[in-house]
Design a protein around this motif. Structure first.
Motif, PDB file in Angstrom:
ATOM      1  N   ASP A  96       0.918  -1.214   0.132  1.00 55.53           N
ATOM      2  CA  ASP A  96      -0.035   0.108  -0.098  1.00 55.53           C
ATOM      3  C   ASP A  96       0.843   1.206  -0.033  1.00 55.53           C
ATOM      4  OD1 ASP A  96      -2.534  -1.442   0.218  1.00 55.53           O
ATOM      5  OD2 ASP A  96      -2.006  -1.832   2.081  1.00 55.53           O
ATOM      6  N   ALA A  97       0.162   2.363  -0.512  1.00 57.34           N
ATOM      7  CA  ALA A  97       1.115   3.563  -0.512  1.00 57.34           C
ATOM      8  C   ALA A  97       0.855   4.417   0.787  1.00 57.34           C
ATOM      9  CB  ALA A  97       0.436   4.441  -1.650  1.00 57.34           C
ATOM     10  N   GLY A  98       1.999   5.161   1.026  1.00 60.36           N
ATOM     11  CA  GLY A  98       2.006   5.879   2.495  1.00 60.36           C
ATOM     12  C   GLY A  98       3.124   6.132   2.931  1.00 60.36           C
ATOM     13  N   ASP A  99       3.391   6.647   4.154  1.00 58.41           N
ATOM     14  CA  ASP A  99       4.580   6.789   4.832  1.00 58.41           C
ATOM     15  C   ASP A  99       4.711   5.736   5.955  1.00 58.41           C
ATOM     16  OD1 ASP A  99       4.623   9.101   3.401  1.00 58.41           O
ATOM     17  OD2 ASP A  99       4.363  10.430   5.223  1.00 58.41           O
ATOM     18  N   TYR A 100       5.860   5.022   5.748  1.00 60.48           N
ATOM     19  CA  TYR A 100       6.179   3.727   6.700  1.00 60.48           C
ATOM     20  C   TYR A 100       7.305   4.244   7.490  1.00 60.48           C
ATOM     21  CZ  TYR A 100       3.401   0.684   3.595  1.00 60.48           C
ATOM     22  OH  TYR A 100       2.395   0.149   3.216  1.00 60.48           O
ATOM     23  N   ARG A 101       7.083   3.813   8.736  1.00 62.24           N
ATOM     24  CA  ARG A 101       8.240   3.849   9.958  1.00 62.24           C
ATOM     25  C   ARG A 101       9.101   2.584   9.703  1.00 62.24           C
ATOM     26  NH1 ARG A 101      10.846   7.995  12.089  1.00 62.24           N
ATOM     27  NH2 ARG A 101      11.148   8.017  14.068  1.00 62.24           N
ATOM     28  N   VAL A 102      10.258   2.696   9.802  1.00 67.73           N
ATOM     29  CA  VAL A 102      11.265   1.683   9.648  1.00 67.73           C
ATOM     30  C   VAL A 102      12.047   1.678  10.938  1.00 67.73           C
ATOM     31  CG1 VAL A 102      13.219   0.478   8.642  1.00 67.73           C
ATOM     32  CG2 VAL A 102      11.558   1.687   7.204  1.00 67.73           C
ATOM     33  N   PHE A 103      12.039   0.572  11.846  1.00 67.21           N
ATOM     34  CA  PHE A 103      12.664   0.593  13.213  1.00 67.21           C
ATOM     35  C   PHE A 103      13.960  -0.510  12.968  1.00 67.21           C
ATOM     36  CE2 PHE A 103       8.434   1.499  14.167  1.00 67.21           C
ATOM     37  CZ  PHE A 103       8.439   2.664  14.981  1.00 67.21           C
ATOM     38  N   ALA A 104      15.084  -0.105  13.292  1.00 67.97           N
ATOM     39  CA  ALA A 104      16.193  -1.012  13.278  1.00 67.97           C
ATOM     40  C   ALA A 104      16.405  -1.356  14.934  1.00 67.97           C
ATOM     41  CB  ALA A 104      17.501  -0.587  12.631  1.00 67.97           C
ATOM     42  N   ASP A 105      16.199  -2.498  15.261  1.00 64.82           N
ATOM     43  CA  ASP A 105      16.289  -3.020  16.750  1.00 64.82           C
ATOM     44  C   ASP A 105      17.321  -3.929  16.890  1.00 64.82           C
ATOM     45  OD1 ASP A 105      15.914  -3.618  19.214  1.00 64.82           O
ATOM     46  OD2 ASP A 105      13.606  -4.036  19.058  1.00 64.82           O
ATOM     47  N   PHE A 106      18.544  -3.416  17.497  1.00 64.38           N
ATOM     48  CA  PHE A 106      19.714  -4.387  17.699  1.00 64.38           C
ATOM     49  C   PHE A 106      20.304  -4.055  18.824  1.00 64.38           C
ATOM     50  CE2 PHE A 106      22.613  -0.664  16.965  1.00 64.38           C
ATOM     51  CZ  PHE A 106      21.499   0.156  16.388  1.00 64.38           C
ATOM     52  N   LYS A 107      21.444  -4.840  19.309  1.00 62.43           N
ATOM     53  CA  LYS A 107      22.185  -4.741  20.453  1.00 62.43           C
ATOM     54  C   LYS A 107      23.720  -4.595  20.048  1.00 62.43           C
ATOM     55  CE  LYS A 107      22.738  -6.961  24.878  1.00 62.43           C
ATOM     56  NZ  LYS A 107      22.293  -8.198  25.819  1.00 62.43           N
ATOM     57  N   ARG A 108      24.463  -3.584  20.760  1.00 65.53           N
ATOM     58  CA  ARG A 108      25.741  -3.692  20.429  1.00 65.53           C
ATOM     59  C   ARG A 108      26.619  -3.141  21.645  1.00 65.53           C
ATOM     60  NH1 ARG A 108      28.743   0.876  18.555  1.00 65.53           N
ATOM     61  NH2 ARG A 108      30.602   0.313  17.454  1.00 65.53           N
ATOM     62  N   GLU A 109      27.740  -3.711  21.969  1.00 65.79           N
ATOM     63  CA  GLU A 109      28.429  -3.362  23.333  1.00 65.79           C
ATOM     64  C   GLU A 109      27.534  -3.609  24.375  1.00 65.79           C
ATOM     65  OE1 GLU A 109      30.222   0.376  21.951  1.00 65.79           O
ATOM     66  OE2 GLU A 109      31.916  -0.503  20.861  1.00 65.79           O
ATOM     67  N   GLY A 110      26.545  -4.444  24.459  1.00 63.88           N
ATOM     68  CA  GLY A 110      25.761  -4.615  25.653  1.00 63.88           C
ATOM     69  C   GLY A 110      24.625  -3.720  25.801  1.00 63.88           C
ATOM     70  N   GLU A 111      24.379  -3.018  24.800  1.00 67.47           N
ATOM     71  CA  GLU A 111      23.246  -1.938  24.806  1.00 67.47           C
ATOM     72  C   GLU A 111      22.354  -2.160  23.767  1.00 67.47           C
ATOM     73  OE1 GLU A 111      23.311   2.215  25.819  1.00 67.47           O
ATOM     74  OE2 GLU A 111      25.256   1.994  26.749  1.00 67.47           O
ATOM     75  N   ASN A 112      21.206  -2.144  24.047  1.00 68.35           N
ATOM     76  CA  ASN A 112      20.083  -2.140  23.129  1.00 68.35           C
ATOM     77  C   ASN A 112      19.749  -0.634  22.349  1.00 68.35           C
ATOM     78  OD1 ASN A 112      19.095  -4.514  25.201  1.00 68.35           O
ATOM     79  ND2 ASN A 112      18.735  -4.979  23.324  1.00 68.35           N
ATOM     80  N   HIS A 113      19.463  -0.953  21.393  1.00 68.84           N
ATOM     81  CA  HIS A 113      19.392   0.303  20.409  1.00 68.84           C
ATOM     82  C   HIS A 113      17.982   0.280  19.550  1.00 68.84           C
ATOM     83  CE1 HIS A 113      23.135   2.122  21.413  1.00 68.84           C
ATOM     84  NE2 HIS A 113      23.498   1.049  21.440  1.00 68.84           N
ATOM     85  N   THR A 114      17.244   0.935  19.314  1.00 69.15           N
ATOM     86  CA  THR A 114      16.146   0.985  18.388  1.00 69.15           C
ATOM     87  C   THR A 114      16.174   2.597  17.631  1.00 69.15           C
ATOM     88  OG1 THR A 114      14.856  -0.196  19.824  1.00 69.15           O
ATOM     89  CG2 THR A 114      13.984   0.732  17.916  1.00 69.15           C
ATOM     90  N   LEU A 115      16.619   2.511  16.453  1.00 75.74           N
ATOM     91  CA  LEU A 115      16.721   3.720  15.654  1.00 75.74           C
ATOM     92  C   LEU A 115      15.670   3.641  14.724  1.00 75.74           C
ATOM     93  CD1 LEU A 115      20.724   3.981  15.100  1.00 75.74           C
ATOM     94  CD2 LEU A 115      19.064   4.963  16.927  1.00 75.74           C
ATOM     95  N   ALA A 116      15.145   4.632  13.988  1.00 73.59           N
ATOM     96  CA  ALA A 116      13.895   4.540  13.466  1.00 73.59           C
ATOM     97  C   ALA A 116      13.805   5.739  12.248  1.00 73.59           C
ATOM     98  CB  ALA A 116      12.579   4.616  13.930  1.00 73.59           C
ATOM     99  N   THR A 117      13.441   5.554  11.188  1.00 69.77           N
ATOM    100  CA  THR A 117      13.467   6.625  10.078  1.00 69.77           C
ATOM    101  C   THR A 117      12.229   6.258   9.107  1.00 69.77           C
ATOM    102  OG1 THR A 117      14.612   7.844   8.514  1.00 69.77           O
ATOM    103  CG2 THR A 117      15.145   5.715   8.619  1.00 69.77           C
ATOM    104  N   ASP A 118      11.884   6.956   8.236  1.00 71.88           N
ATOM    105  CA  ASP A 118      10.759   6.710   7.297  1.00 71.88           C
ATOM    106  C   ASP A 118      11.075   6.561   5.969  1.00 71.88           C
ATOM    107  OD1 ASP A 118       9.168   7.442   9.583  1.00 71.88           O
ATOM    108  OD2 ASP A 118       8.227   9.114   8.320  1.00 71.88           O
TER     109      ASP A 118
END
Ligand SMILES: [Cu+2]
Length: 297
Positions: free
Chosen positions: A147-169
Motif C-alpha cells: 500500500d502507498a503511504g509513509d512507513y516507519r522503519v525501526f532497526a532494533d539491535f544490540k551492540r556493546e551490551g546496549e539495546n538500540h532502536t533507531l527509526a526513520t521513514d
C-alpha cells in the motif's frame, strides 16, 4: 524537497548530532556535559529528563525508543527512502557510527543480530524482517510494500551490551487509504482460524493466549521465547521496550497444561493514549501476527 536539499539537511543534522557527541565525550548516564548540544539532545529525547532524574546510571532504563534516526552516536542510514508500491525490492541500510563508517559488531538478541520492524504510520501493514549483514557493514532484506503511504522503519539491535532502536521513514507514492487502528478489544483475529486473547493479570504484564478454531494451541518457540511483541504508541509511534517473561521466577510459572500456556511480556506504557500491540507467534511452522489496540488511561 529535492534529493540534494534533503541530503544536505541530513548531513547538517549528522554534524549537529556528532558535534554533540564529541562535546559530551565519554560522559555516561545522567552526568552530562552542560554544553548546548548535549542539552538540545536531551530535550529531544522523550522522557530524557525523567530518566536523568531516576536513571541512577541504568543505561537501558528508557521505556521509549525509536523516535530518532540518530542516538548514542549511531545513525540508521537507509540507502533509499522511496519504494515502489507492490514491487519486491531489496531494502539496504547501515548503522553508521560517529566516525561516519558503518558499524559491524552487532550482538545476537532474540536469536538475531538485527530486527527490522516496518509499519505504516497509521499502524497498518506491520512487517518484522531479519536482514543479512554484508562484510562492508550493509544490511539488506527483501521487502514488498503493498500500500502507498509513509512507513516507519525501526532497526532494533544490540551492540556493546546496549539495546538500540533507531527509526526513520520510507515513502511509497500513490493514493493512500488510511486505516483506523482496530477497535480496542481483548481478542484479535490472526487469520486462518487463529484467535488471540489478551489478558492483563497485573499492571505491566500482558498475557496472550492463542487458539485455533476455538481450541487452545501450544505455540512453538519463536525468537527464543513464546512469541514476539512490538508495542507502538499511536501518533509518534514510540517503540516500547518489551521483555518476554520466560515463565520462571517471581512472576509465577504457569503450570504446564494441555495446549495453550500463555505467552507473557512485561512492558510499561509511559503515557496515556492508544497503543498498537503486534503479537507474533509460531504454530505449525508459520509465524502469524495478531494486532491489538490498547488504551492506557
Ligand atoms: Cu526479529
Amino acid at each position: 524537497m529535492s534529493a540534494a536539499a534533503k541530503l544536505a539537511g541530513f548531513a547538517a543534522v549528522l554534524l549537529l548530532v556528532f558535534g554533540g557527541a564529541v562535546a559530551v565525550g565519554g560522559a555516561i548516564g545522567p552526568e552530562r556535559d552542560g554544553s548546548e548540544a548535549a542539552d538540545a539532545d536531551d530535550a529531544m529525547s522523550a522522557h530524557g529528563a525523567d530518566e536523568a532524574a531516576h536513571g541512577g546510571g541504568e543505561a537501558t532504563a528508557d521505556p521509549v525508543r525509536g523516535l530518532a534516526a540518530s542516538a548514542d552516536g549511531l545513525t540508521l542510514a537507509l540507502e533509499q527512502t522511496q519504494l515502489q508500491r507492490r514491487r519486491p525490492t531489496e531494502l539496504r541500510f547501515a548503522i553508521v557510527g560517529s566516525d561516519g563508517r558503518p558499524v559491524r559488531d552487532f550482538e545476537v538478541e532474540h536469536e538475531k543480530r538485527m530486527h527490522l520492524i516496518v509499519v505504516r504510520r497509521d499502524g497498518s501493514g506491520f512487517q518484522h524482517l531479519h536482514p543479512k549483514l554484508a562484510a562492508d557493514g550493509t544490511w539488506s532484506t527483501p521487502i514488498k510494500l503493498d500500500d502507498a503511504g509513509d512507513y516507519r522503519v525501526f532497526a532494533d539491535f544490540k551492540r556493546e551490551g546496549e539495546n538500540h532502536t533507531l527509526a526513520t521513514d520510507v515513502f511509497v507514492d500513490g493514493p493512500v487509504d488510511h486505516r483506523e487502528l482496530p477497535r480496542p478489544a481483548t481478542t484479535a483475529d490472526a487469520g486462518d482460524g487463529y484467535q488471540v486473547d489478551l489478558h492483563e493479570p497485573q499492571p505491566g504484564m500482558l498475557e496472550f493466549e492463542v487458539a485455533k478454531d476455538g481450541k487452545p494451541v501450544e505455540v512453538e518457540p519463536y525468537l527464543g521465547a513464546g512469541g514476539h511483541l512490538v508495542a507502538l504508541r499511536e501518533g509518534d509511534l514510540a517503540y516500547l521496550h518489551v521483555h518476554p517473561v520466560t515463565g520462571e521466577g517471581e512472576h509465577g510459572a504457569e503450570p504446564a497444561h494441555e495446549g495453550g500456556a500463555p505467552v507473557a511480556f512485561e512492558t510499561e506504557f509511559p503515557s496515556s493514549g492508544r497503543y498498537g500491540l503486534y503479537l507474533q507467534f509460531k504454530h505449525d511452522g508459520k509465524v502469524r501476527t495478531a494486532q491489538f489496540t490498547r488504551v492506557q488511561r
